[in-house]
Design a protein around this motif. Structure first.
Motif, PDB file in Angstrom:
ATOM      1  N   LEU A   1       0.825  -1.206   0.000  1.00  0.00           N
ATOM      2  CA  LEU A   1       0.000   0.000   0.000  1.00  0.00           C
ATOM      3  C   LEU A   1       0.860   1.257   0.000  1.00  0.00           C
ATOM      4  CD1 LEU A   1      -2.726  -1.119   2.585  1.00  0.00           C
ATOM      5  CD2 LEU A   1      -2.988  -0.959   0.097  1.00  0.00           C
ATOM      6  N   ALA A   2       1.914   1.245   0.803  1.00  0.00           N
ATOM      7  CA  ALA A   2       2.756   2.435   0.928  1.00  0.00           C
ATOM      8  C   ALA A   2       3.538   2.719  -0.344  1.00  0.00           C
ATOM      9  CB  ALA A   2       3.713   2.265   2.104  1.00  0.00           C
ATOM     10  N   GLU A   3       4.023   1.664  -0.998  1.00  0.00           N
ATOM     11  CA  GLU A   3       4.924   1.859  -2.134  1.00  0.00           C
ATOM     12  C   GLU A   3       4.187   2.003  -3.465  1.00  0.00           C
ATOM     13  OE1 GLU A   3       8.011  -1.075  -2.168  1.00  0.00           O
ATOM     14  OE2 GLU A   3       8.395  -0.868  -0.008  1.00  0.00           O
ATOM     15  N   THR A   4       3.054   1.315  -3.635  1.00  0.00           N
ATOM     16  CA  THR A   4       2.364   1.362  -4.934  1.00  0.00           C
ATOM     17  C   THR A   4       1.218   2.372  -4.964  1.00  0.00           C
ATOM     18  OG1 THR A   4       0.762  -0.395  -4.410  1.00  0.00           O
ATOM     19  CG2 THR A   4       2.905  -1.079  -5.280  1.00  0.00           C
ATOM     20  N   LYS A   5       0.702   2.751  -3.785  1.00  0.00           N
ATOM     21  CA  LYS A   5      -0.390   3.724  -3.674  1.00  0.00           C
ATOM     22  C   LYS A   5      -1.530   3.452  -4.667  1.00  0.00           C
ATOM     23  CE  LYS A   5       2.468   7.446  -1.789  1.00  0.00           C
ATOM     24  NZ  LYS A   5       3.582   6.528  -1.431  1.00  0.00           N
ATOM     25  N   PRO A   6      -2.135   2.280  -4.599  1.00  0.00           N
ATOM     26  CA  PRO A   6      -3.186   1.931  -5.559  1.00  0.00           C
ATOM     27  C   PRO A   6      -4.457   2.743  -5.327  1.00  0.00           C
ATOM     28  CG  PRO A   6      -3.072   0.282  -3.827  1.00  0.00           C
ATOM     29  CD  PRO A   6      -1.910   1.222  -3.597  1.00  0.00           C
ATOM     30  N   GLU A   7      -5.195   2.954  -6.398  1.00  0.00           N
ATOM     31  CA  GLU A   7      -6.492   3.624  -6.301  1.00  0.00           C
ATOM     32  C   GLU A   7      -7.595   2.643  -5.888  1.00  0.00           C
ATOM     33  OE1 GLU A   7      -6.680   6.827  -9.724  1.00  0.00           O
ATOM     34  OE2 GLU A   7      -5.615   5.010 -10.384  1.00  0.00           O
ATOM     35  N   VAL A   8      -7.421   1.385  -6.260  1.00  0.00           N
ATOM     36  CA  VAL A   8      -8.363   0.315  -5.896  1.00  0.00           C
ATOM     37  C   VAL A   8      -7.562  -0.871  -5.379  1.00  0.00           C
ATOM     38  CG1 VAL A   8     -10.031  -1.382  -6.781  1.00  0.00           C
ATOM     39  CG2 VAL A   8     -10.168   1.000  -7.517  1.00  0.00           C
ATOM     40  N   VAL A   9      -8.067  -1.468  -4.305  1.00  0.00           N
ATOM     41  CA  VAL A   9      -7.446  -2.675  -3.752  1.00  0.00           C
ATOM     42  C   VAL A   9      -8.484  -3.795  -3.746  1.00  0.00           C
ATOM     43  CG1 VAL A   9      -6.464  -3.751  -1.685  1.00  0.00           C
ATOM     44  CG2 VAL A   9      -5.784  -1.433  -2.325  1.00  0.00           C
TER      45      VAL A   9
ATOM     46  N   LEU B   1      -8.468   1.240   3.034  1.00  0.00           N
ATOM     47  CA  LEU B   1      -9.260   2.469   3.055  1.00  0.00           C
ATOM     48  C   LEU B   1      -8.426   3.646   3.551  1.00  0.00           C
ATOM     49  CD1 LEU B   1     -12.618   1.107   4.542  1.00  0.00           C
ATOM     50  CD2 LEU B   1     -12.218   1.810   2.172  1.00  0.00           C
ATOM     51  N   HIS B   2      -7.661   3.424   4.612  1.00  0.00           N
ATOM     52  CA  HIS B   2      -6.849   4.507   5.164  1.00  0.00           C
ATOM     53  C   HIS B   2      -5.668   4.861   4.260  1.00  0.00           C
ATOM     54  CE1 HIS B   2      -8.640   5.418   9.106  1.00  0.00           C
ATOM     55  NE2 HIS B   2      -9.091   4.174   9.050  1.00  0.00           N
ATOM     56  N   ALA B   3      -5.334   3.959   3.340  1.00  0.00           N
ATOM     57  CA  ALA B   3      -4.295   4.271   2.356  1.00  0.00           C
ATOM     58  C   ALA B   3      -4.868   5.050   1.175  1.00  0.00           C
ATOM     59  CB  ALA B   3      -3.639   2.985   1.866  1.00  0.00           C
ATOM     60  N   GLY B   4      -6.179   5.333   1.210  1.00  0.00           N
ATOM     61  CA  GLY B   4      -6.800   6.145   0.173  1.00  0.00           C
ATOM     62  C   GLY B   4      -7.409   5.372  -0.977  1.00  0.00           C
ATOM     63  N   ALA B   5      -7.568   4.052  -0.805  1.00  0.00           N
ATOM     64  CA  ALA B   5      -8.078   3.221  -1.891  1.00  0.00           C
ATOM     65  C   ALA B   5      -9.544   2.849  -1.674  1.00  0.00           C
ATOM     66  CB  ALA B   5      -7.240   1.948  -2.013  1.00  0.00           C
ATOM     67  N   ASP B   6     -10.277   2.680  -2.766  1.00  0.00           N
ATOM     68  CA  ASP B   6     -11.548   1.986  -2.714  1.00  0.00           C
ATOM     69  C   ASP B   6     -11.254   0.491  -2.748  1.00  0.00           C
ATOM     70  OD1 ASP B   6     -13.197   4.301  -2.748  1.00  0.00           O
ATOM     71  OD2 ASP B   6     -12.833   4.500  -4.899  1.00  0.00           O
ATOM     72  N   VAL B   7     -12.184  -0.316  -2.224  1.00  0.00           N
ATOM     73  CA  VAL B   7     -11.897  -1.738  -2.015  1.00  0.00           C
ATOM     74  C   VAL B   7     -12.965  -2.619  -2.640  1.00  0.00           C
ATOM     75  CG1 VAL B   7     -11.551  -3.556  -0.275  1.00  0.00           C
ATOM     76  CG2 VAL B   7     -10.678  -1.243   0.142  1.00  0.00           C
ATOM     77  N   LEU B   8     -12.522  -3.647  -3.349  1.00  0.00           N
ATOM     78  CA  LEU B   8     -13.383  -4.766  -3.746  1.00  0.00           C
ATOM     79  C   LEU B   8     -13.035  -5.909  -2.803  1.00  0.00           C
ATOM     80  CD1 LEU B   8     -15.396  -6.244  -5.540  1.00  0.00           C
ATOM     81  CD2 LEU B   8     -13.542  -6.705  -7.148  1.00  0.00           C
ATOM     82  N   LEU B   9     -13.966  -6.218  -1.902  1.00  0.00           N
ATOM     83  CA  LEU B   9     -13.718  -7.162  -0.810  1.00  0.00           C
ATOM     84  C   LEU B   9     -14.435  -8.470  -1.096  1.00  0.00           C
ATOM     85  CD1 LEU B   9     -12.774  -7.842   2.110  1.00  0.00           C
ATOM     86  CD2 LEU B   9     -14.868  -6.712   2.917  1.00  0.00           C
ATOM     87  N   GLU B  10     -13.690  -9.570  -1.083  1.00  0.00           N
ATOM     88  CA  GLU B  10     -14.317 -10.878  -1.318  1.00  0.00           C
ATOM     89  C   GLU B  10     -15.365 -11.165  -0.251  1.00  0.00           C
ATOM     90  OE1 GLU B  10     -15.067 -13.340  -3.055  1.00  0.00           O
ATOM     91  OE2 GLU B  10     -13.896 -12.808  -4.831  1.00  0.00           O
ATOM     92  N   LYS B  11     -16.357 -11.947  -0.635  1.00  0.00           N
ATOM     93  CA  LYS B  11     -17.387 -12.376   0.319  1.00  0.00           C
ATOM     94  C   LYS B  11     -16.856 -13.550   1.140  1.00  0.00           C
ATOM     95  CE  LYS B  11     -18.024 -16.167  -2.095  1.00  0.00           C
ATOM     96  NZ  LYS B  11     -17.576 -17.466  -1.585  1.00  0.00           N
TER      97      LYS B  11
ATOM     98  N   ARG C   1     -16.490   5.115  -9.584  1.00  0.00           N
ATOM     99  CA  ARG C   1     -15.408   6.087  -9.407  1.00  0.00           C
ATOM    100  C   ARG C   1     -15.424   7.134 -10.518  1.00  0.00           C
ATOM    101  NH1 ARG C   1     -10.867   5.256  -6.569  1.00  0.00           N
ATOM    102  NH2 ARG C   1      -9.641   6.041  -8.338  1.00  0.00           N
ATOM    103  N   ALA C   2     -15.774   6.708 -11.747  1.00  0.00           N
ATOM    104  CA  ALA C   2     -15.711   7.622 -12.889  1.00  0.00           C
ATOM    105  C   ALA C   2     -16.922   8.542 -12.986  1.00  0.00           C
ATOM    106  CB  ALA C   2     -15.577   6.817 -14.187  1.00  0.00           C
ATOM    107  N   SER C   3     -18.114   8.010 -12.657  1.00  0.00           N
ATOM    108  CA  SER C   3     -19.319   8.796 -12.941  1.00  0.00           C
ATOM    109  C   SER C   3     -20.393   8.690 -11.874  1.00  0.00           C
ATOM    110  CB  SER C   3     -19.909   8.356 -14.282  1.00  0.00           C
ATOM    111  OG  SER C   3     -20.280   6.977 -14.241  1.00  0.00           O
ATOM    112  N   GLY C   4     -20.095   8.008 -10.758  1.00  0.00           N
ATOM    113  CA  GLY C   4     -21.089   7.903  -9.701  1.00  0.00           C
ATOM    114  C   GLY C   4     -22.151   6.851  -9.927  1.00  0.00           C
TER     115      GLY C   4
END
Length: 371
Positions: free
Chosen positions: A59-67, A84-94, A290-293
């Motif tokens: 997270l610190a080195e790649t700074k992804p927009e989505v994780v 989330l605290h690294a600034g990314a939106d998350v796709l979380l497995e069920k 993310r692009a258009s809501g």
């Protein structure tokens, strides 16, 4: 359009499926894979993509927009919070988490960071589900009284040995619940709950296992929703004839049928189920948000009812193991003889297994699969 930077935490196992999807979307210019993380050596990492054993370094080195978080359920809260605290939106497995306290904590983290969590219930991306919900809302089925799910799959011994948490109720003191309801059939349970999106009032379960694991491979689950509507889920991983997943909605003006993964729907008055086209992946939907809501199809808040059910299952008595004489064993498969007919009756009648006469009931304590 600039490609969205994506990182994957949990790059092996089911993470390989995410990597396949990411490779396709990378070709389309939608995403750019910037890093993989896994506590185990990563299988066949793509050329030029950095690999990490520590997700915090990723997270610190790649700074992804989505994780994408594709790890065992008991790790989800901490990993998603960090993303989330690294600034990314998350796709979380069920399943997202395994109790409502953690679910609510994750909702609070989402709100505090201004980011979003999309949960990996692909069944909520079904355009057939959208059409079904519209028909129900318009009164096309009248008053809905029951929603049922029937699924009969087969999983062999190797499936239950696929990872250290396979078939476990807990791992290192944390709940895992890697059974039929919380894992392979979680999509079907969530889809049934999403037909009406009503609060869960009561959860009843009757479940069993055909091998020495800690969780169920065969279950009937009855969920009572606000207003008295009942959801009956009847599923097995020790089935006879294969039933991928049949969802039926019973209303006083007719029934509707939806296939679990094929996006085929039959509404009252229609002779056969028809394909409903237009499915997108949950990652594509997240990118569109993310692009258009564009509204999220499987946002964290929408999946709270599933977590409520899972929390109740954690408190239930563990499933009983049936006796060997009711099984047919061949090539690593253990088939529960007669299970398909029993589960089909349960789905149709809204009944738990122990409310019907099933041939294996006499082989377990108390005369039922779950005393």
């Amino acid at each position: 359009m600039t490609a969205t930077s994506v990182a994957l935490i949990g790059a092996n196992g089911h993470g390989l499926h995410h990597r396949e999807q990411l490779a396709e979307q990378e070709k389309r210019g939608l995403v750019r894979l910037v890093g993989l993380a896994d506590t185990r050596p990563v299988v066949d990492p793509p050329d030029g993509v950095p690999v990490y054993a520590d997700h915090t370094a990723l997270l610190a080195e790649t700074k992804p927009e989505v994780v994408i978080v594709c790890t065992p359920p008991h790790t989800h809260l901490a990993l998603t919070r960090d993303a989330l605290h690294a600034g990314a939106d998350v796709l979380l497995e069920k399943p997202p988490v395994l109790d409502r306290a953690e679910h609510d904590a994750l909702l609070a983290e989402q709100d505090a960071t201004g980011r979003v969590v999309q949960v990996g219930f692909q069944s909520l991306a079904s355009p057939a589900l959208v059409r079904l919900r519209d028909a129900v809302a318009a009164g096309g089925l009248g008053t809905v009284r029951q929603i049922s799910v029937l699924g009969c799959w087969r999983r062999d011994d190797s499936y239950w040995a696929r990872s250290p948490w396979s078939g476990r109720r807990s791992v290192n003191g944390r709940p895992s619940l890697d059974g039929a309801l919380a894992n392979p059939f979680a999509h079907a349970v969530m889809q049934a709950l999403a037909v009406l999106d009503l609060p869960v009032i009561r959860v009843e379960v009757d479940w069993l296992r055909v091998r020495p694991i800690e969780v169920e491979d065969t279950a009937t689950l009855r969920i009572t929703l606000a207003g008295g509507v009942r959801v009956l889920v009847a599923v097995t991983l020790a089935g006879e004839d294969f039933v991928d997943g049949e969802l039926t909605v019973y209303g006083d003006r007719g029934t509707a049928e939806l296939t679990f993964r094929e996006d085929r729907l039959r509404l009252p008055g229609e002779p056969v189920a028809e394909l409903v086209e237009g499915r997108s992946t949950l990652l594509e939907n997240l990118l569109a948000f993310r692009a258009s809501g564009t509204p999220l199809l499987s946002g964290l808040a929408r999946t709270a009812s599933f977590t409520t059910v899972i929390e109740q299952l954690r408190a239930a008595e563990p499933p009983y193991q049936v006796a060997p004489e009711v099984l047919a064993v061949e090539d690593g498969h253990r088939t529960l003889v007669g299970v398909n007919d029993v589960l089909r009756r349960c789905a149709a009648e809204g009944a738990l297994m122990n409310e019907l006469s099933a041939p294996w009931h006499a082989t377990v304590p108390g005369g039922t699969a779950n005393a």
